[in-house]
Design an enzyme around this catalytic site. Structure first.
Site, mmCIF file in Angstrom:
data_model
loop_
_atom_site.group_PDB
_atom_site.id
_atom_site.type_symbol
_atom_site.label_atom_id
_atom_site.label_comp_id
_atom_site.label_asym_id
_atom_site.label_seq_id
_atom_site.Cartn_x
_atom_site.Cartn_y
_atom_site.Cartn_z
ATOM 1 N N ARG A 168 11.579 -6.072 5.229
ATOM 2 C CA ARG A 168 11.302 -4.647 4.981
ATOM 3 C C ARG A 168 12.189 -3.775 5.861
ATOM 4 O O ARG A 168 12.378 -4.029 7.037
ATOM 5 C CB ARG A 168 9.845 -4.318 5.291
ATOM 6 C CG ARG A 168 9.650 -2.797 5.316
ATOM 7 C CD ARG A 168 8.268 -2.347 5.345
ATOM 8 N NE ARG A 168 7.529 -2.785 6.499
ATOM 9 C CZ ARG A 168 6.220 -2.572 6.621
ATOM 10 N NH1 ARG A 168 5.564 -1.959 5.676
ATOM 11 N NH2 ARG A 168 5.599 -2.985 7.697
ATOM 12 N N LYS A 173 0.836 -1.213 0.000
ATOM 13 C CA LYS A 173 0.000 0.000 0.000
ATOM 14 C C LYS A 173 0.863 1.253 0.000
ATOM 15 O O LYS A 173 0.674 2.153 -0.793
ATOM 16 C CB LYS A 173 -0.892 0.070 1.258
ATOM 17 C CG LYS A 173 -1.885 -1.036 1.411
ATOM 18 C CD LYS A 173 -2.751 -0.834 2.657
ATOM 19 C CE LYS A 173 -1.999 -0.865 3.966
ATOM 20 N NZ LYS A 173 -1.431 -2.182 4.310
ATOM 21 N N ARG A 213 10.584 -1.666 11.618
ATOM 22 C CA ARG A 213 9.435 -1.200 12.396
ATOM 23 C C ARG A 213 9.188 -2.099 13.599
ATOM 24 O O ARG A 213 9.326 -3.305 13.510
ATOM 25 C CB ARG A 213 8.194 -1.157 11.491
ATOM 26 C CG ARG A 213 8.110 0.137 10.733
ATOM 27 C CD ARG A 213 7.021 0.182 9.714
ATOM 28 N NE ARG A 213 5.742 -0.371 10.127
ATOM 29 C CZ ARG A 213 4.665 -0.356 9.347
ATOM 30 N NH1 ARG A 213 4.723 0.195 8.140
ATOM 31 N NH2 ARG A 213 3.543 -0.870 9.768
ATOM 32 N N ARG A 248 -1.924 -7.956 13.246
ATOM 33 C CA ARG A 248 -2.334 -6.982 12.219
ATOM 34 C C ARG A 248 -3.105 -7.668 11.089
ATOM 35 O O ARG A 248 -4.106 -7.144 10.606
ATOM 36 C CB ARG A 248 -1.098 -6.257 11.660
ATOM 37 C CG ARG A 248 -0.537 -5.227 12.631
ATOM 38 C CD ARG A 248 0.950 -4.993 12.416
ATOM 39 N NE ARG A 248 1.254 -4.482 11.105
ATOM 40 C CZ ARG A 248 2.445 -4.615 10.513
ATOM 41 N NH1 ARG A 248 3.427 -5.241 11.125
ATOM 42 N NH2 ARG A 248 2.661 -4.105 9.321
ATOM 43 N N ARG A 278 -10.242 1.662 8.317
ATOM 44 C CA ARG A 278 -9.921 0.262 8.612
ATOM 45 C C ARG A 278 -11.070 -0.482 9.272
ATOM 46 O O ARG A 278 -10.921 -1.660 9.588
ATOM 47 C CB ARG A 278 -8.725 0.181 9.552
ATOM 48 C CG ARG A 278 -7.471 0.537 8.850
ATOM 49 C CD ARG A 278 -6.292 -0.029 9.565
ATOM 50 N NE ARG A 278 -5.150 0.720 9.133
ATOM 51 C CZ ARG A 278 -3.952 0.199 8.910
ATOM 52 N NH1 ARG A 278 -3.733 -1.065 9.128
ATOM 53 N NH2 ARG A 278 -2.968 0.949 8.511
HETATM 54 P P1 AP5 Z 1 4.801 -1.705 2.005
HETATM 55 O O1 AP5 Z 1 4.500 -0.784 0.849
HETATM 56 O O2 AP5 Z 1 5.596 -1.168 3.125
HETATM 57 O O3 AP5 Z 1 3.458 -2.404 2.519
HETATM 58 P P2 AP5 Z 1 2.163 -1.817 3.250
HETATM 59 O O4 AP5 Z 1 0.978 -2.436 2.566
HETATM 60 O O5 AP5 Z 1 2.222 -0.341 3.323
HETATM 61 O O6 AP5 Z 1 2.290 -2.516 4.655
HETATM 62 P P3 AP5 Z 1 2.277 -1.895 6.134
HETATM 63 O O7 AP5 Z 1 2.936 -2.908 6.991
HETATM 64 O O8 AP5 Z 1 2.803 -0.502 6.135
HETATM 65 O O9 AP5 Z 1 0.752 -1.874 6.405
HETATM 66 P P4 AP5 Z 1 0.103 -1.722 7.809
HETATM 67 O O10 AP5 Z 1 -1.305 -1.575 7.470
HETATM 68 O O11 AP5 Z 1 0.448 -2.819 8.741
HETATM 69 O O12 AP5 Z 1 0.842 -0.507 8.479
HETATM 70 P P5 AP5 Z 1 0.449 1.013 8.684
HETATM 71 O O13 AP5 Z 1 1.702 1.777 8.712
HETATM 72 O O14 AP5 Z 1 -0.613 1.414 7.729
HETATM 73 O O15 AP5 Z 1 5.545 -2.999 1.398
HETATM 74 C C1 AP5 Z 1 5.958 -4.047 2.268
HETATM 75 C C2 AP5 Z 1 7.332 -4.595 1.827
HETATM 76 O O16 AP5 Z 1 7.209 -5.274 0.587
HETATM 77 C C3 AP5 Z 1 8.407 -3.519 1.610
HETATM 78 O O17 AP5 Z 1 9.628 -4.079 1.991
HETATM 79 C C4 AP5 Z 1 8.359 -3.259 0.082
HETATM 80 O O18 AP5 Z 1 9.589 -2.783 -0.429
HETATM 81 C C5 AP5 Z 1 7.992 -4.632 -0.441
HETATM 82 N N1 AP5 Z 1 7.135 -4.632 -1.609
HETATM 83 C C6 AP5 Z 1 6.099 -3.772 -1.890
HETATM 84 N N2 AP5 Z 1 5.494 -4.121 -3.052
HETATM 85 C C7 AP5 Z 1 6.143 -5.232 -3.500
HETATM 86 C C8 AP5 Z 1 5.993 -6.069 -4.651
HETATM 87 N N3 AP5 Z 1 5.031 -5.846 -5.560
HETATM 88 N N4 AP5 Z 1 6.842 -7.135 -4.796
HETATM 89 C C9 AP5 Z 1 7.808 -7.373 -3.882
HETATM 90 N N5 AP5 Z 1 8.028 -6.619 -2.779
HETATM 91 C C10 AP5 Z 1 7.191 -5.564 -2.589
HETATM 92 O O19 AP5 Z 1 -0.202 0.987 10.150
HETATM 93 C C11 AP5 Z 1 0.608 0.704 11.258
HETATM 94 C C12 AP5 Z 1 -0.200 0.764 12.534
HETATM 95 O O20 AP5 Z 1 -0.708 2.099 12.740
HETATM 96 C C13 AP5 Z 1 -1.451 -0.120 12.581
HETATM 97 O O21 AP5 Z 1 -1.138 -1.469 12.938
HETATM 98 C C14 AP5 Z 1 -2.250 0.588 13.691
HETATM 99 O O22 AP5 Z 1 -1.714 0.329 14.964
HETATM 100 C C15 AP5 Z 1 -2.002 2.048 13.360
HETATM 101 N N6 AP5 Z 1 -2.999 2.560 12.396
HETATM 102 C C16 AP5 Z 1 -2.762 2.957 11.118
HETATM 103 N N7 AP5 Z 1 -3.912 3.316 10.510
HETATM 104 C C17 AP5 Z 1 -4.893 3.138 11.449
HETATM 105 C C18 AP5 Z 1 -6.311 3.306 11.415
HETATM 106 N N8 AP5 Z 1 -6.959 3.729 10.305
HETATM 107 N N9 AP5 Z 1 -6.998 3.039 12.560
HETATM 108 C C19 AP5 Z 1 -6.378 2.636 13.674
HETATM 109 N N10 AP5 Z 1 -5.045 2.413 13.762
HETATM 110 C C20 AP5 Z 1 -4.318 2.675 12.656
HETATM 111 MG MG MG Z 2 2.575 1.032 4.873
#
Ligand code: AP5
Ligand code: MG
Length: 211
Positions: A122, A13, A154, A165, A88
């Protein structure tokens, strides 16, 4: 154009949202990045959400909704934004519907097995970019190409937090897909392809949608 991007943890994402936003001149908003900024700087908000974010739980809706409301009304969002990580759950979706009209909703599909493998390698930067040792390595090991800061692992990329998650994604976030699917603004893309190919398919879908 106002876009939201869904997908399980590790589906790409953040990777794709940043590319879309940069290419089109829209703002990239990640609720996860906003929370991590507050955690790192130990702000009052950071202290309130630490226990949730570090262990992979959702932060409380009231706090998250307010953050998004503040952010999407900033001047840089007028021409458009790509929202990564929100809504979410149903309560967040209902709140978002009251404050913004979303033009396009996108989901990146990926199996849990593949997502877990990706997160194991990552490395993140505080500017929001994500790197992968194999699929998307930085030019200089351990350093962000864009801002030159050191990369870090992270806190929530530990196995227990990843499991939590993904569970929350399937229980609370995935049910929102059916809501957007009915709305005519929905598109799904296979995330198990190289980053450039996923991006190409997303960009085609955006252009198709823009007409
Ligand atoms: P990456 O792009 O980093 O993946 P991502 O989908 O962004 O995954 P996240 O782990 O960031 O999602 P998340 O929802 O857990 O975390 P968030 O920060 O939103 O890619 C992943 C890896 O794969 C990288 O190494 C990349 O290089 C590689 N890659 C990408 N595409 C690829 C491909 N096509 N092929 C191969 N490799 C690839 O949220 C974190 C925390 O914040 C949550 O757990 C929660 O506690 C809080 N939070 C955030 N939003 C909310 C909300 N709306 N409500 C409540 N709490 C929230
Ligand atoms: Mg992310």
């Amino acid at each position: 154009m106002k876009i939201i991007i869904f997908g399980p943890q590790g589906s790409g994402k953040g990777t794709q949202a940043e590319l879309i936003a940069r290419h089109h001149g829209w703002s990239y908003i990640s609720t996860g990045d906003i929370f991590r900024y507050h955690l790192k700087n130990q702000t009052a908000l950071g202290k309130k959400v630490d226990k949730y974010v570090s262990s992979g739980l959702l932060a409380p809706d009231e706090l998250t909704n307010e953050i998004v409301k503040d952010r999407i009304f900033q001047p840089d969002c007028v021409s458009g934004f790509v929202l990564d990580g929100y809504p979410r759950n149903l309560a967040q979706l209902e709140f978002l519907n009251k404050i913004a009209k979303i033009d396009f909703a996108l989901a990146i599909e990926l199996s849990d097995e593949e997502a877990i493998k990706r997160l194991a390698d990552r490395w993140a930067c505080k500017c929001g970019l994500s790197y992968h040792l194999l699929h998307n390595p930085p030019k200089e090991p351990g350093i962000c190409d864009k801002c030159g800061l050191p990369l870090f692992r992270r806190d929530d990329d530990k196995p227990e937090a990843i499991k939590k998650r993904l569970e929350i994604f399937h229980q609370e976030t995935e049910p929102l897909f059916a809501v957007y699917n009915k709305s005519g603004i929905w598109h799904q893309v296979n995330g198990d392809q190289p980053i450039n190919e996923v991006y190409r398919q997303i960009d085609d879908a955006i252009h198709h949608h823009l007409g």
